[in-house]
Design an enzyme around this catalytic site. Structure first.
Site, PDB file in Angstrom:
ATOM      1  N   LYS A  53       0.685  -1.231  -0.029  1.00  0.00           N
ATOM      2  CA  LYS A  53       0.006  -0.060  -0.001  1.00  0.00           C
ATOM      3  C   LYS A  53       0.751   1.349  -0.081  1.00  0.00           C
ATOM      4  CE  LYS A  53      -3.464  -1.031  -0.693  1.00  0.00           C
ATOM      5  NZ  LYS A  53      -3.947  -1.444  -2.042  1.00  0.00           N
ATOM      6  N   GLY A  55       2.123   2.456  -2.881  1.00  0.00           N
ATOM      7  CA  GLY A  55       2.135   3.139  -4.169  1.00  0.00           C
ATOM      8  C   GLY A  55       2.614   2.302  -5.061  1.00  0.00           C
ATOM      9  N   THR A  56       2.647   0.747  -5.127  1.00  0.00           N
ATOM     10  CA  THR A  56       3.134  -0.085  -5.999  1.00  0.00           C
ATOM     11  C   THR A  56       2.752   0.027  -7.227  1.00  0.00           C
ATOM     12  OG1 THR A  56       2.824  -1.429  -3.926  1.00  0.00           O
ATOM     13  CG2 THR A  56       4.005  -2.323  -6.007  1.00  0.00           C
ATOM     14  N   TRP A  58       0.919   2.287  -8.605  1.00  0.00           N
ATOM     15  CA  TRP A  58       1.227   3.589  -9.457  1.00  0.00           C
ATOM     16  C   TRP A  58       2.706   3.624  -9.989  1.00  0.00           C
ATOM     17  CZ3 TRP A  58       1.241   8.763  -6.114  1.00  0.00           C
ATOM     18  CH2 TRP A  58       1.067   9.933  -7.130  1.00  0.00           C
ATOM     19  N   HIS A 115       6.839  -7.495  -2.416  1.00  0.00           N
ATOM     20  CA  HIS A 115       6.841  -6.859  -1.150  1.00  0.00           C
ATOM     21  C   HIS A 115       7.613  -7.476  -0.120  1.00  0.00           C
ATOM     22  CE1 HIS A 115       3.329  -4.618  -2.288  1.00  0.00           C
ATOM     23  NE2 HIS A 115       2.285  -5.413  -2.359  1.00  0.00           N
ATOM     24  N   ARG A 137       6.347   5.083   1.836  1.00  0.00           N
ATOM     25  CA  ARG A 137       5.120   5.729   2.335  1.00  0.00           C
ATOM     26  C   ARG A 137       4.924   6.127   3.701  1.00  0.00           C
ATOM     27  NH1 ARG A 137      -1.212   4.864   0.419  1.00  0.00           N
ATOM     28  NH2 ARG A 137      -1.836   7.139   0.828  1.00  0.00           N
ATOM     29  N   SER A 145      -4.297   2.831   4.645  1.00  0.00           N
ATOM     30  CA  SER A 145      -4.394   2.475   3.254  1.00  0.00           C
ATOM     31  C   SER A 145      -4.542   0.766   3.525  1.00  0.00           C
ATOM     32  CB  SER A 145      -3.473   2.803   2.324  1.00  0.00           C
ATOM     33  OG  SER A 145      -3.682   2.043   0.899  1.00  0.00           O
TER      34      SER A 145
HETATM   35  P1  A3P Z   1      -4.986   4.817  -0.591  1.00  0.00           P
HETATM   36  O1  A3P Z   1      -5.458   3.667   0.041  1.00  0.00           O
HETATM   37  O2  A3P Z   1      -4.515   5.723   0.627  1.00  0.00           O
HETATM   38  O3  A3P Z   1      -6.114   5.515  -1.584  1.00  0.00           O
HETATM   39  P2  A3P Z   1      -0.335  -0.131  -3.510  1.00  0.00           P
HETATM   40  O4  A3P Z   1      -0.470  -0.111  -5.040  1.00  0.00           O
HETATM   41  O5  A3P Z   1       0.991  -0.355  -2.917  1.00  0.00           O
HETATM   42  O6  A3P Z   1      -1.333  -1.282  -3.161  1.00  0.00           O
HETATM   43  O7  A3P Z   1      -0.874   1.126  -3.151  1.00  0.00           O
HETATM   44  C1  A3P Z   1      -2.139   1.593  -3.289  1.00  0.00           C
HETATM   45  C2  A3P Z   1      -2.480   3.014  -2.650  1.00  0.00           C
HETATM   46  O8  A3P Z   1      -1.662   3.886  -3.641  1.00  0.00           O
HETATM   47  C3  A3P Z   1      -3.772   3.274  -2.519  1.00  0.00           C
HETATM   48  O9  A3P Z   1      -3.956   4.203  -1.387  1.00  0.00           O
HETATM   49  C4  A3P Z   1      -4.074   3.887  -3.807  1.00  0.00           C
HETATM   50  O10 A3P Z   1      -5.333   4.901  -3.792  1.00  0.00           O
HETATM   51  C5  A3P Z   1      -2.784   4.896  -3.984  1.00  0.00           C
HETATM   52  N1  A3P Z   1      -2.558   5.079  -5.541  1.00  0.00           N
HETATM   53  C6  A3P Z   1      -2.477   4.057  -6.506  1.00  0.00           C
HETATM   54  N2  A3P Z   1      -2.328   4.877  -7.671  1.00  0.00           N
HETATM   55  C7  A3P Z   1      -2.162   6.387  -7.317  1.00  0.00           C
HETATM   56  C8  A3P Z   1      -2.060   7.498  -8.024  1.00  0.00           C
HETATM   57  N3  A3P Z   1      -2.066   7.672  -9.368  1.00  0.00           N
HETATM   58  N4  A3P Z   1      -2.051   8.689  -7.414  1.00  0.00           N
HETATM   59  C9  A3P Z   1      -2.132   8.566  -5.775  1.00  0.00           C
HETATM   60  N5  A3P Z   1      -2.202   7.565  -5.460  1.00  0.00           N
HETATM   61  C10 A3P Z   1      -2.479   6.199  -5.980  1.00  0.00           C
END
Ligand code: A3P
Length: 301
Positions: A53, A55-56, A58, A115, A137, A145
């Site tokens: 959680k 930002g993987t 992204w 992870h 993060r 998250s």
């Molecule tokens: P939130 O639950 O705070 O919204 P992962 O990909 O590691 O599982 O992380 C998921 C988190 O990254 C979620 O956070 C998701 O909304 C956020 N996320 C994914 N893509 C994003 C983007 N383009 N911009 C901002 N946050 C993003």
């Protein structure tokens, strides 16, 4: 989706947490352990490593577009991000294992997600001097998250209520172990392993253009400005939330009615969850756990 048996994937049930190689784990990430540990990385593989959680998805999507965004094939339109950037240690019923997905990737470089804490990363990545992109993060938003993710995903253990979850998070009992050791472990590794790019979710939210540029420079890519702009736009939260290939809406273990995968994507949402007492307790504990590191996080921007 090719290679996916939805009926089988639907049989996924909430796993129990157990101690494994010194951290908390569930069997979906340990059942293929021998193959994971013996995984043969190639020198041009790129590992995207994160605590869950952080930002993987992204960063995975940014990398995917940087390397393959111009390839006019069905990939971008029909292959979800978790098939394009396989989750190495995962083995869920109905899905090929992460190792098999990586081994069958047709593209070069192979983008691989993990992870695992730094000490459990298969050693061939280090031996091959692979590029590693680590995203961290801040602990408070990361915990929030993770809590919502556990609520909505039956591939994860039961989170309990928020207070219960937070206590477990602080005690390092969440899957993939303590957040504190995870972020510090890669931070220390970076001091001796120069092929590691350490990024922060907060910097991405604040200035994703700049972070894409820095990524390119780490990767040795001379992606033109126009293309970088396009990638920054495509990977904006709103765009990724709408995009079926990046929003995880195709995964039946997740219940978006409870909480969407692309939930808020903000810095500072922890303020809507932590009570004053929880925040004080967390800060005190954080100070102790993070006293020996130079690593600094922002909990607001
Ligand atoms: P939130 O639950 O705070 O919204 P992962 O990909 O590691 O599982 O992380 C998921 C988190 O990254 C979620 O956070 C998701 O909304 C956020 N996320 C994914 N893509 C994003 C983007 N383009 N911009 C901002 N946050 C993003």
């Amino acid at each position: 989706m090719e290679g996916v048996d939805f009926a089988l994937l639907n049989t996924v049930t909430r796993p129990e947490v157990f101690e494994f190689e010194g951290i908390s784990m569930v069997h979906y990430f340990t059942d293929n352990w021998e193959k994971v540990q013996n995984f043969q990385a190639r020198p041009d593989d790129i590992l995207v490593a994160t605590y869950p959680k952080a930002g993987t998805t992204w960063v995975s999507y940014i990398l995917d577009l940087l390397y393959f965004g111009n390839i006019a094939d069905e990939r971008q339109a029909s292959m979800p991000i978790f098939m394009r950037v396989p989750f190495l240690e995962s083995i869920f019923p109905g899905l090929p294992s992460g190792v098999d997905l990586v081994d069958n990737l047709p593209t070069t470089p192979r983008l691989i997600k993990t992870h695992l804490p730094v000490q459990l990363v298969p050693k061939s990545f280090w031996e091959q001097n692979c590029k590693v992109v680590y995203v961290a993060r801040n602990a408070k938003d990361n915990a929030v998250s993770y809590f919502h993710f556990e609520r909505m995903n039956k591939g994860q253990p039961e989170p309990g209520d928020w207070n219960n979850f937070l206590q477990n998070f602080m005690e390092g009992k969440k899957v993939f172990g303590p957040w504190y050791d995870h972020v510090c472990g890669y931070w220390e590794k970076k001091q001796t392993y120069s092929n590691l790019h350490y990024m922060f979710f907060e910097d991405m939210v604040e200035d994703s253009r700049c972070e894409v540029e820095r990524l390119c420079s780490f990767l040795g890519l001379s992606t033109p400005l126009e293309e970088r702009e396009r990638i920054t736009e495509c990977t904006h939260f709103d765009k990724m939330k709408e995009n079926k290939m990046t929003n995880y809406s195709t995964v039946p273990t997740m219940d978006f009615k409870i909480s969407p995968f692309m939930r808020k994507g903000k810095v500072g949402d922890w303020k809507n969850h932590f009570t004053v007492a929880q925040n004080e307790q967390f800060d005190e504990h954080y100070k102790q756990r993070m006293q020996n590191t130079s690593l600094q996080f922002r909990t607001e921007i």
